[in-house]
Scaffold this motif. Structure first.
Motif, PDB file in Angstrom:
ATOM      1  N   PHE A  63       0.403  -1.192   0.071  1.00  0.00           N
ATOM      2  CA  PHE A  63       0.363  -0.110  -0.304  1.00  0.00           C
ATOM      3  C   PHE A  63       1.382   1.368   0.142  1.00  0.00           C
ATOM      4  CE2 PHE A  63      -2.618  -3.242   1.556  1.00  0.00           C
ATOM      5  CZ  PHE A  63      -3.342  -3.345   0.815  1.00  0.00           C
ATOM      6  N   ILE A  64       1.953   0.488  -0.335  1.00  0.00           N
ATOM      7  CA  ILE A  64       3.024   2.227   0.394  1.00  0.00           C
ATOM      8  C   ILE A  64       3.011   2.998  -1.051  1.00  0.00           C
ATOM      9  CG2 ILE A  64       5.799   3.040  -0.087  1.00  0.00           C
ATOM     10  CD1 ILE A  64       6.225   0.622   1.975  1.00  0.00           C
ATOM     11  N   PRO A  65       3.043   3.018  -2.640  1.00  0.00           N
ATOM     12  CA  PRO A  65       2.641   4.233  -3.486  1.00  0.00           C
ATOM     13  C   PRO A  65       1.055   4.283  -3.687  1.00  0.00           C
ATOM     14  CG  PRO A  65       3.463   1.673  -4.215  1.00  0.00           C
ATOM     15  CD  PRO A  65       3.072   1.317  -3.029  1.00  0.00           C
ATOM     16  N   LEU A  66       0.424   3.488  -3.452  1.00  0.00           N
ATOM     17  CA  LEU A  66      -1.714   4.131  -2.994  1.00  0.00           C
ATOM     18  C   LEU A  66      -1.437   5.471  -1.854  1.00  0.00           C
ATOM     19  CD1 LEU A  66      -4.105   3.739  -4.008  1.00  0.00           C
ATOM     20  CD2 LEU A  66      -4.319   2.225  -1.462  1.00  0.00           C
ATOM     21  N   MET A 108       1.315   6.920  -0.095  1.00  0.00           N
ATOM     22  CA  MET A 108       2.330   7.698  -0.377  1.00  0.00           C
ATOM     23  C   MET A 108       1.560   9.362  -1.429  1.00  0.00           C
ATOM     24  SD  MET A 108       5.326   6.354   0.443  1.00  0.00           S
ATOM     25  CE  MET A 108       6.504   7.360  -1.387  1.00  0.00           C
ATOM     26  N   SER A 109       1.177   8.743  -2.318  1.00  0.00           N
ATOM     27  CA  SER A 109       0.373   9.407  -3.485  1.00  0.00           C
ATOM     28  C   SER A 109      -0.426  10.228  -3.200  1.00  0.00           C
ATOM     29  CB  SER A 109       0.180   8.601  -5.244  1.00  0.00           C
ATOM     30  OG  SER A 109      -1.291   7.980  -5.414  1.00  0.00           O
ATOM     31  N   SER A 110      -1.345   9.729  -2.456  1.00  0.00           N
ATOM     32  CA  SER A 110      -2.540  10.330  -1.833  1.00  0.00           C
ATOM     33  C   SER A 110      -2.570  11.742  -1.453  1.00  0.00           C
ATOM     34  CB  SER A 110      -3.389   9.168  -1.162  1.00  0.00           C
ATOM     35  OG  SER A 110      -4.399   8.663  -1.849  1.00  0.00           O
ATOM     36  N   PHE A 136      -7.295   7.870  -6.439  1.00  0.00           N
ATOM     37  CA  PHE A 136      -6.543   6.658  -6.199  1.00  0.00           C
ATOM     38  C   PHE A 136      -7.531   5.544  -6.401  1.00  0.00           C
ATOM     39  CE2 PHE A 136      -8.310   4.942  -1.494  1.00  0.00           C
ATOM     40  CZ  PHE A 136      -7.156   5.233  -1.249  1.00  0.00           C
ATOM     41  N   GLU A 142      -4.787   4.775  -8.161  1.00  0.00           N
ATOM     42  CA  GLU A 142      -3.860   4.236  -7.818  1.00  0.00           C
ATOM     43  C   GLU A 142      -4.707   3.395  -8.081  1.00  0.00           C
ATOM     44  OE1 GLU A 142      -0.873   6.478  -8.017  1.00  0.00           O
ATOM     45  OE2 GLU A 142       0.189   5.540  -7.159  1.00  0.00           O
ATOM     46  N   THR A 160      -1.688   0.327  -8.633  1.00  0.00           N
ATOM     47  CA  THR A 160      -0.421   0.276  -7.787  1.00  0.00           C
ATOM     48  C   THR A 160      -0.637  -1.296  -6.482  1.00  0.00           C
ATOM     49  OG1 THR A 160       0.283   1.894  -6.376  1.00  0.00           O
ATOM     50  CG2 THR A 160       0.246   1.826  -8.290  1.00  0.00           C
ATOM     51  N   THR A 161      -1.410  -1.106  -6.035  1.00  0.00           N
ATOM     52  CA  THR A 161      -1.612  -2.234  -4.781  1.00  0.00           C
ATOM     53  C   THR A 161      -1.640  -3.256  -5.531  1.00  0.00           C
ATOM     54  OG1 THR A 161      -2.698  -0.735  -3.564  1.00  0.00           O
ATOM     55  CG2 THR A 161      -2.882  -3.014  -2.826  1.00  0.00           C
ATOM     56  N   MET A 179       9.931   5.313  -8.728  1.00  0.00           N
ATOM     57  CA  MET A 179       8.694   5.456  -8.732  1.00  0.00           C
ATOM     58  C   MET A 179       8.528   6.777  -9.668  1.00  0.00           C
ATOM     59  SD  MET A 179       5.472   3.070  -7.839  1.00  0.00           S
ATOM     60  CE  MET A 179       5.073   4.368  -7.477  1.00  0.00           C
ATOM     61  N   ASP A 227       3.197   5.361 -12.038  1.00  0.00           N
ATOM     62  CA  ASP A 227       3.286   4.964 -11.058  1.00  0.00           C
ATOM     63  C   ASP A 227       2.919   3.765 -11.556  1.00  0.00           C
ATOM     64  OD1 ASP A 227       4.493   6.983  -9.551  1.00  0.00           O
ATOM     65  OD2 ASP A 227       2.270   7.053  -7.825  1.00  0.00           O
TER      66      ASP A 227
END
Lengths: 454, 454
Positions: A311-314, A316-318, B285, B288, B291-292, B316, B434
């Motif tokens: 869940f890191i990319p999700l 963080m991007s938020s 969101f 994104e 990505t998960t 990324m 991403d």
């Protein structure tokens, strides 16, 4: 627009056919030709046409043409071009050519241009023109009209007439040509002037501020005055529109996380492009390395609960996205002076609840997503998936709130430090938020998952 | 600027003191007051002053004042305001008030305003004014000047005079007031007109395109013509400057990844703010979340080589940053028409080598970073750290190249589909990059680390 109907070869052969085209269309055509062709074209033109084309700020080859033409010819054209444009071109012509050209100018012209060159780039002084109309304030309407007819050809605009105190020569007031037209010819020019003090700009004022004056007061030209109240030039509305377009390009490029590029996209040299983009990209990359350092700190936790990494990319991007929204809102509000430096706390108090609500919305979506995937059997987040989903939800609230807050404060901080707030690019904010985001994420995880999977 | 020196109470008591202030300064003062105060202030003013203030596009309470004042008073003011401004205000006044106000207008005024209201928002037709000066093309200079003196007060500008064919009434040419002033009074007005065809705009043209015309051709006003070549209104330079500032706000906010907000920052309602920001934030969101999903696909690899997770945010974000640079460059180049739709392939062929070089630069920095940390003993990346660093370097080349390419192509695609290219916000591009970035990263990792740590 009509460029395709202009035949450069035919025009070179018969320059009088030029008069059926607007000069801006000819410039557009020349911009699409190579330098060689542009130089030859200008060289063959009658002087008045060459001057008019060289005077257009949109003509991209102007500097190069100036350098390539015989120096005497260049100097001759410069004598007849508007002084602000000549100063602008000379600014970009490298030595020793610049001095060579300047030495060929008449002493009067040279003095005027030298003065323009002393003003910093993008200041009102650097873009003003000295070809304006001023008359003694004790003249009559008729005297002024007669004078206007004499000097019209040599002035950039005659729509604004500047009235000077007959003794001190200080700027007293401004009269619009339309007021002059309808006035009694015997009336004193001062009697038809507005009753409020003239709007003026300082030579060192930023051109953006002058553009804002033009927009706010619907002016055709803003007089630039020195500290003694004497008018030294004017900034006209069309120069300001060009300046606004240029500033806008600068802002958009800065917000995209790169240095401002002056040339049109297709004419940027490859190395120039790498330099302007690579610089910021490296700075952002080096800062973003802190995310790796932060994650290294949490590598034990990561090892125990690899599911957290998913869940890191999700998450963080938020944070980056909410920060980029807040930043662009505030950049614009500052530029339009809807918000001032001293309002920073009021803004923070608006962004705080906004961030919490936005974060909560995303948090709920995140929790639903995990529950759905788990219950539908798409992915197994382990036996503690409920705690995991709560971790994601709470982390999102924290990170989105932090993103909104820091994104909105960054332009204030930059402005306070004397930088352009638009330097607060989306990538810049995202980088700032990313590192903190990781710390928030793992802290929340520790809080909720300590004793279970951590 | 001078707002602090204006005392609202004193002015209400003695309205004649107003004349020592520029109307724009009074508007700025009123904007900072509450609605109640603004309504009372306008109500007490002499009509000519009330009209001038209501006519200012920067006056934020204009709609509300219109609704709050007695309907007869509002209608009376509207009769004397410029028609484009009235149409603009009516557009935002809710029914049944709108019809009530319109019914109180004189039939002529109502017809003109109804026509303006039929044009789409942000089109040339919707912002044009119908108060322009036109004369038959067979008049003399003297006739025209006499006529100008008669109608001056009722026209938004007299600096551009539109010449109509005496028979068909079609637009033939445009003469500037400055040309009129210096001409022989006995000369035919057509003889002093330019020799090229007049620059005109279609009523449905986007106001951005009209602004570009004003900037390109240095015009004071662009005539808006219908399909039969008859002039139906003009867009003046000051309306266009306001439009440009508005468009710029829209672009900056869109690029920040949110919907355009019309109101000044401090006056946006909380729910409005959540709506305008939350919408896009949720879309981003949800996207994104891929990505998960992508990381779930690679969760086995992640489990085997947890060290890979440490670099995910770094790798990324570099893709997102390079994409955001390319996007903002192309958005601007398209807006300035330096690049056209058909140039997409040429742009792609510039971005490809740019992306590779930028990626390689970051790649080298990344490799050096890993080597340094390893050799200095700051962090242990395992025995295969050399292969890992090569993975990071190669992945960066791939991801930065992909970011530059997709970031530069996105504005083209949006424009081709009929959207504003500025919708390609930095967050939008980052999200796009991403997901692909994760796939590229793990694919490169598999290539280099397969058989060692994977």
């Amino acid at each position: 627009m009509k460029q395709d109907t202009i035949d450069a070869a035919a025009i070179s052969a018969a320059p009088h056919t030029l008069s059926s085209h607007h000069v801006a269309d000819i410039v557009e055509l020349l911009n699409h030709k190579g330098l060689e062709e542009a130089v030859q074209f200008i060289d063959r033109l009658p002087d008045d046409w060459a001057v008019e084309i060289m005077d257009q700020p949109d003509f991209v080859w102007a500097c190069e043409v100036m350098e390539e033409l015989p120096a005497e010819k260049s100097a001759h054209l410069m004598e007849h071009m508007s002084s602000d444009r000549v100063a602008d071109l000379l600014r970009w012509i490298p030595e020793p050519k610049r001095t060579e050209l300047k030495d060929l100018l008449k002493p009067d012209t040279r003095t005027g241009i030298d003065r323009l060159l002393t003003y910093p780039h993008n200041s009102a002084g650097s873009i003003m023109t000295t070809e304006f109309v001023s008359v003694p304030a004790d003249w009559t309407v008729e005297q002024t009209l007669t004078y206007l007819r004499e000097v019209e050809a040599s002035r950039e605009t005659i729509y604004a007439i500047f009235l000077l105190d007959p003794g001190s020569k200080r700027l007293v007031n401004v009269v619009k040509l339309r007021a002059l037209i309808i006035a009694d010819p015997k009336a004193s020019i001062l009697s038809i002037a507005p009753t409020y003090a003239p709007i003026t700009a300082n030579a060192l004022a930023d051109r953006e501020d002058v553009a804002r004056m033009i927009a706010k007061y619907d002016l055709l030209a803003v007089p630039v005055v020195d500290t003694t109240g004497h008018i030294i030039g004017i900034c006209t509305f069309d120069d300001m529109i060009d300046a606004m377009i240029d500033e806008q390009t600068e802002d958009v490029q800065r917000m995209g996380g790169m240095e401002h590029i002056h040339e049109p996209y297709m004419q940027i040299g490859f190395m120039e492009m790498i330099k302007k983009r690579g610089g910021w990209l490296c700075v952002l990359f080096l800062s973003e390395m802190l995310t790796t350092s932060a994650m290294q700190v949490f590598s034990d936790e990561l090892e125990k609960a690899i599911v957290l990494a998913l869940f890191i990319p999700l998450v963080m991007s938020s944070g980056g996205n909410s920060g980029s929204q807040a930043t662009s809102l505030i950049i614009r509000a500052l530029a339009l002076q809807q918000v001032r430096l001293r309002d920073w706390f009021k803004v923070a108090m608006r962004e705080l609840p906004t961030g919490i609500v936005l974060g909560a919305i995303l948090g709920v979506i995140g929790i639903v997503r995990i529950a759905l995937w788990q219950e539908l059997g798409i992915f197994d987040y382990g036996e503690h998936w409920v705690l995991l989903s709560i971790t994601i939800g709470v982390a999102l609230i924290g990170i989105v709130t932090f993103g909104s807050l820091s994104g909105s404060m960054l332009p204030f901080i930059l402005k306070r430090l004397g930088f352009d707030p638009a330097t607060a690019s989306a990538p810049f904010v995202a980088t700032l938020v990313d590192v903190t985001g990781i710390v928030i994420y793992f802290s929340v995880a520790w809080l909720f998952l300590h004793g279970t999977i951590l």
